[in-house]
Design a protein around this motif. Sequence first.
Motif, PDB file in Angstrom:
ATOM      1  N   GLN A 162       0.869  -1.107   0.081  1.00  0.00           N
ATOM      2  CA  GLN A 162      -0.122   0.109   0.090  1.00  0.00           C
ATOM      3  C   GLN A 162       0.635   1.292  -0.061  1.00  0.00           C
ATOM      4  O   GLN A 162       0.457   2.305  -0.055  1.00  0.00           O
ATOM      5  CB  GLN A 162      -0.956  -0.005   1.157  1.00  0.00           C
ATOM      6  N   ASN A 163       2.148   1.019  -0.191  1.00  0.00           N
ATOM      7  CA  ASN A 163       3.043   2.260  -0.215  1.00  0.00           C
ATOM      8  C   ASN A 163       3.945   1.992  -1.215  1.00  0.00           C
ATOM      9  O   ASN A 163       5.351   2.273  -0.996  1.00  0.00           O
ATOM     10  CB  ASN A 163       3.607   2.368   1.229  1.00  0.00           C
ATOM     11  N   ASN A 164       3.701   1.698  -2.473  1.00  0.00           N
ATOM     12  CA  ASN A 164       4.758   1.616  -3.709  1.00  0.00           C
ATOM     13  C   ASN A 164       5.764   0.639  -3.463  1.00  0.00           C
ATOM     14  O   ASN A 164       6.745   0.697  -4.000  1.00  0.00           O
ATOM     15  CB  ASN A 164       5.187   2.943  -3.860  1.00  0.00           C
ATOM     16  N   GLY A 165       5.611  -0.338  -2.617  1.00  0.00           N
ATOM     17  CA  GLY A 165       6.550  -1.430  -2.264  1.00  0.00           C
ATOM     18  C   GLY A 165       7.435  -1.278  -1.127  1.00  0.00           C
ATOM     19  O   GLY A 165       8.309  -2.032  -0.921  1.00  0.00           O
ATOM     20  N   ASP A 166       7.405  -0.298  -0.424  1.00  0.00           N
ATOM     21  CA  ASP A 166       8.162  -0.161   0.740  1.00  0.00           C
ATOM     22  C   ASP A 166       7.978  -1.212   1.691  1.00  0.00           C
ATOM     23  O   ASP A 166       8.926  -1.813   2.262  1.00  0.00           O
ATOM     24  CB  ASP A 166       7.796   1.422   1.423  1.00  0.00           C
ATOM     25  N   ASP A 167       6.788  -1.703   1.786  1.00  0.00           N
ATOM     26  CA  ASP A 167       6.317  -2.879   2.587  1.00  0.00           C
ATOM     27  C   ASP A 167       5.369  -3.767   1.788  1.00  0.00           C
ATOM     28  O   ASP A 167       4.504  -3.152   1.096  1.00  0.00           O
ATOM     29  CB  ASP A 167       5.825  -2.547   3.928  1.00  0.00           C
ATOM     30  N   TRP A 168       5.623  -5.087   1.925  1.00  0.00           N
ATOM     31  CA  TRP A 168       4.518  -6.207   1.371  1.00  0.00           C
ATOM     32  C   TRP A 168       4.011  -6.911   2.303  1.00  0.00           C
ATOM     33  O   TRP A 168       4.844  -7.273   3.349  1.00  0.00           O
ATOM     34  CB  TRP A 168       5.316  -6.966   0.357  1.00  0.00           C
ATOM     35  N   SER A 169       2.928  -7.426   2.355  1.00  0.00           N
ATOM     36  CA  SER A 169       2.350  -8.258   3.063  1.00  0.00           C
ATOM     37  C   SER A 169       1.559  -9.598   2.531  1.00  0.00           C
ATOM     38  O   SER A 169       1.642  -9.480   1.348  1.00  0.00           O
ATOM     39  CB  SER A 169       1.134  -7.664   4.140  1.00  0.00           C
ATOM     40  N   VAL A 170       1.587 -10.624   3.138  1.00  0.00           N
ATOM     41  CA  VAL A 170       0.911 -11.767   2.553  1.00  0.00           C
ATOM     42  C   VAL A 170      -0.510 -11.769   2.684  1.00  0.00           C
ATOM     43  O   VAL A 170      -0.960 -11.766   3.705  1.00  0.00           O
ATOM     44  CB  VAL A 170       1.596 -13.092   2.752  1.00  0.00           C
ATOM     45  N   LEU A 171      -1.238 -12.107   1.686  1.00  0.00           N
ATOM     46  CA  LEU A 171      -2.719 -12.264   1.746  1.00  0.00           C
ATOM     47  C   LEU A 171      -3.236 -13.586   1.787  1.00  0.00           C
ATOM     48  O   LEU A 171      -2.430 -14.420   1.283  1.00  0.00           O
ATOM     49  CB  LEU A 171      -3.345 -11.378   0.401  1.00  0.00           C
ATOM     50  N   ASN A 172      -4.090 -14.035   2.223  1.00  0.00           N
ATOM     51  CA  ASN A 172      -4.765 -15.418   2.322  1.00  0.00           C
ATOM     52  C   ASN A 172      -5.745 -15.675   1.315  1.00  0.00           C
ATOM     53  O   ASN A 172      -6.831 -15.116   1.368  1.00  0.00           O
ATOM     54  CB  ASN A 172      -5.219 -15.719   3.790  1.00  0.00           C
ATOM     55  N   ALA A 173      -5.476 -16.346   0.324  1.00  0.00           N
ATOM     56  CA  ALA A 173      -6.564 -16.463  -1.038  1.00  0.00           C
ATOM     57  C   ALA A 173      -7.255 -17.712  -0.565  1.00  0.00           C
ATOM     58  O   ALA A 173      -8.208 -17.971  -1.313  1.00  0.00           O
ATOM     59  CB  ALA A 173      -5.619 -16.684  -2.116  1.00  0.00           C
ATOM     60  N   GLY A 174      -6.878 -18.569   0.341  1.00  0.00           N
ATOM     61  CA  GLY A 174      -7.581 -19.660   0.910  1.00  0.00           C
ATOM     62  C   GLY A 174      -7.437 -20.915   0.082  1.00  0.00           C
ATOM     63  O   GLY A 174      -8.092 -21.845   0.310  1.00  0.00           O
ATOM     64  N   VAL A 175      -6.476 -20.914  -1.138  1.00  0.00           N
ATOM     65  CA  VAL A 175      -6.390 -22.137  -1.888  1.00  0.00           C
ATOM     66  C   VAL A 175      -4.838 -22.217  -2.180  1.00  0.00           C
ATOM     67  O   VAL A 175      -4.113 -21.113  -1.781  1.00  0.00           O
ATOM     68  CB  VAL A 175      -6.945 -21.853  -3.267  1.00  0.00           C
ATOM     69  N   ASP A 176      -4.251 -23.279  -2.498  1.00  0.00           N
ATOM     70  CA  ASP A 176      -2.979 -23.395  -2.961  1.00  0.00           C
ATOM     71  C   ASP A 176      -2.518 -23.742  -4.473  1.00  0.00           C
ATOM     72  O   ASP A 176      -1.564 -24.340  -4.835  1.00  0.00           O
ATOM     73  CB  ASP A 176      -2.357 -24.373  -2.112  1.00  0.00           C
ATOM     74  N   ASP A 177      -3.611 -23.034  -5.333  1.00  0.00           N
ATOM     75  CA  ASP A 177      -3.473 -23.291  -6.553  1.00  0.00           C
ATOM     76  C   ASP A 177      -2.168 -22.313  -7.150  1.00  0.00           C
ATOM     77  O   ASP A 177      -2.033 -21.212  -6.290  1.00  0.00           O
ATOM     78  CB  ASP A 177      -4.707 -22.933  -7.419  1.00  0.00           C
TER      79      ASP A 177
END
Length: 394
Positions: A162-177
């Motif tokens: 949310q800040n041009n790549g200064d920080d990245w977070s992992v989102l949970n998509a709920g699948v492993d495809d």
Amino acid sequence: EVKHGFIRDMDFQNADTGFILWTTYGSTKSLKTFDGGTTWSGHTFPIGNGDVNGCIYKDFNKVWLSCGIYPSHIIYSDNLGEDYEHTFPEVATLNDLYALDFSDEMTGWAVGDLGTMVFTNDGGDSWLASESITTDNLADVQFTGKGVGFVVGDSGTVLKTQNNGDDWSVLNAGVDDNFWDLSFVDENMGLLIGDTLLLKTINGGMSWEIIAVPDSMKPFNAIELTSESEYWLQGKNKLYHTLDGGVSWELSFSGNKPVDGKLGIHFSDNQHGFVEFVSVGMHSFNYLVKTDDGGQTWQEIQHYMGNSFKSMDFYDNSHGFVLGYEIDFGYSELIIDETLDGGLNWNSTDPFPPISQLSDMYANSISFSNNDHAHIVGTGGLIMKWTNPAVHVE
């Protein structure tokens, strides 16, 4: 005198003056002529010092030669090949890169193997490696504005900044495809696809829902959104269209045979779009179709892009690039073609360093940062920058 071997590359400034690279018996010769090829003289490079693969003759004195597998080094001469100096360009990674996108004219990100993420803050003049938060392969990246960007990859990997790549977070998509394409209309609403799975978020990736799609449309090739309810989905070399958020789909265009793997869709707005298809037969090749009326009609663009499509990007309805390869019997030739009139006419764009002769290096993706600059990423950490010759200053 050279009697045996083969020409790797050549470049001429005029009808009389030029260079060729000739490989023979364990060495490469840089040969120059000032009389249209009647006589030649030159310099010999032992293969042990780096296989010399391509040349660019920029002006009366300056010559550049590319050596080894990118990014080994570049040989430079400022006295018509009498003497050469080796330069070793700084590279952000040696891992393969698959996709890139720019959040603005100066800031861009590229992603690839083993969680590789590299970025630029100076419009692509230099690139740096970012500390990765995953070891999964990353396949695609898109910035949506306001500094928000998303990355997708293997094993259900979805990353967000949310800040041009200064920080990245992992989102949970709920699948492993394994995901390989994504499309967002803004920082909240977007779609992801893998082979057989289509996921949707309306809250910036905080939650995801699976959109049911008939098996006859699978496996998927590409996805593109033009609004929150209008999607274009490519599967089995066919293009499908929905106006109700995926509740119902209609066939818009069909290639001649099913094809697995990632292809390409690009819409600059809800009326103007380009889609890449594969013609499968005795001689397979790639081709583009375009629409100027929201998919009511499609026009096949009569332009050959090779038999291995890699990427395309359009800055607007008129200015675009296609990136592909002609691969035949172990030989590969890079195709980078530019159009300024929406695909009616195309011009070949020669890359620098010259990479078409490097059999172990491939370009994978091309993206505009603005109308006068575009960038290519590929295997071995390849990153190249194109500048519009009309604005280029040495």
